[in-house]
Write an enzyme that holds these catalytic residues in place. Structure first.
Site, mmCIF file in Angstrom:
data_model
loop_
_atom_site.group_PDB
_atom_site.id
_atom_site.type_symbol
_atom_site.label_atom_id
_atom_site.label_comp_id
_atom_site.label_asym_id
_atom_site.label_seq_id
_atom_site.Cartn_x
_atom_site.Cartn_y
_atom_site.Cartn_z
ATOM 1 N N ASP A 193 2.879 -8.960 20.387
ATOM 2 C CA ASP A 193 1.763 -9.545 21.134
ATOM 3 C C ASP A 193 2.242 -10.626 22.095
ATOM 4 O O ASP A 193 1.919 -10.617 23.288
ATOM 5 C CB ASP A 193 0.708 -10.099 20.173
ATOM 6 N N TYR A 194 3.052 -11.537 21.598
ATOM 7 C CA TYR A 194 3.559 -12.642 22.410
ATOM 8 C C TYR A 194 4.429 -12.147 23.565
ATOM 9 O O TYR A 194 4.253 -12.543 24.716
ATOM 10 C CB TYR A 194 4.350 -13.599 21.516
#
Length: 252
Positions: A157-158
Site C-alpha cells: 500500500d505504502y
C-alpha cells in the site's frame, strides 16, 4: 528566492522527517507552517520551540476545504503566499512482520495510503499554486521512498502510493514549469529513527547500514538537508527529478 525569504508549508510536520524538515527551514530563517492532523501536542511544542516565525495548523490534507483554509490562514499570519510546499504527510508504521501480504491486503488499506499521499499532495499543490503564481514562482518537494527501486520489504500500500506520487511529481513539473514552479521528489530509505520506523528491529538497521557505501543509516536531519537543496536557488534549473537519499544503498 533565498530560503530565509520563503514561506514554507510542511505537511505532517510535527514528528519524524517532517519535524526535521521544519527545523531545517526554520534554522535557515524561513517562516514555516507545521501542518498536523493528529499530533497536536508535538506540533504546538515544536512551534513554541522555534519561535514566532513558525506556526502550527491542524488540517487533514485529504480534505480540500481544510487545506484551502490552512493556505488562507498562512497568508494571513505571514503576510504573503506560500512559496514552498513539502508534501510529507503520512500515516504508516514500518513493521515488516505486521504488514499485510499481497494475498490478504484489502483495498481499504491501499485507498488509505493513496488518500493521504496522493490526494493530499494534489490538494495542497492546487491550493498553493495561485499564491505561488502571484509571487512569480515557487517550489514543491514531495517526499518519496527508495522502496520502489529496492523493495526489500513489500509494503504494497505504502509503496504503490509513493510510486504514484513520483508520477504526479513528473507530470506536475511539466504543467507548472512555465509558471516558474519546480516540482521534485526526495526519496529516503529507512531512517534512523522516526516514529514510523520505531517498530523496526535494530538488526534491520544494522543490516541496511552494512550495505551502504557510507556504512550508516541516513538520519532525518541528513534527509532534510536534501529537501533544502530543492527549495534553494541552487536548484532553480532542476525539476521533475527524484533524488534518493539513503547513504548510497540504491544507485540507479
Amino acid at each position: 528566492m533565498n530560503i530565509s525569504d520563503q514561506i514554507v508549508l510542511v505537511t505532517g510536520g510535527a514528528r519524524g522527517v517532517g519535524a526535521a524538515v521544519v527545523r531545517a527551514f526554520a534554522g535557515q530563517g524561513a517562516r514555516v507552517v507545521i501542518n498536523w492532523r493528529a499530533s497536536g501536542d508535538k506540533a504546538e511544542a515544536l512551534a513554541a520551540e522555534l519561535g514566532d516565525r513558525v506556526m502550527a495548523y491542524q488540517a487533514d490534507v485529504a480534505d480540500r476545504s481544510a487545506v484551502e483554509a490552512m493556505v488562507a490562514a498562512t497568508e494571513a499570519k505571514f503576510g504573503g503566499p506560500i512559496t514552498t510546499v513539502i508534501n510529507n504527510a503520512l500515516d504508516y508504521s514500518f513493521n515488516g512482520d505486521a504488514r499485510s501480504v499481497l494475498t490478504d491486503i484489502g483495498w481499504a488499506e491501499m485507498e488509505s495510503q493513496f488518500s493521504t499521499v496522493v490526494r493530499g499532495a494534489l490538494n495542497v499543490i492546487q491550493a498553493a499554486v495561485p499564491g505561488m503564481c502571484r509571487n512569480g514562482g515557487g517550489r514543491v518537494v514531495n517526499i518519496g521512498t527508495n522502496l520502489f527501486q529496492n523493495p526489500v520489504v513489500p509494503y504494497h500500500d505504502y509503496t504503490a502510493a509513493k510510486a504514484a506520487l513520483l508520477s504526479l511529481t513528473r507530470t506536475a513539473a511539466g504543467d507548472l514549469g512555465p509558471k516558474g514552479i519546480t516540482v521534485n521528489m526526495v526519496s529516503g530509505g529507512l531512517l534512523r529513527t522516526t516514529d514510523a520506523s520505531a517498530a523496526t528491529p535494530d538488526a534491520v538497521f544494522d543490516l541496511i547500514a552494512g550495505m551502504t557505501p557510507l556504512r550508516s543509516v541516513t538520519t532525518p536531519e541528513e534527509f532534510a538537508d536534501a529537501v533544502l537543496f530543492f527549495a534553494s536557488p541552487w536548484s532553480r534549473a532542476v525539476t521533475g527529478q527524484n533524488l534518493v537519499v539513503d547513504g548510497g544503498l540504491v544507485r540507479d
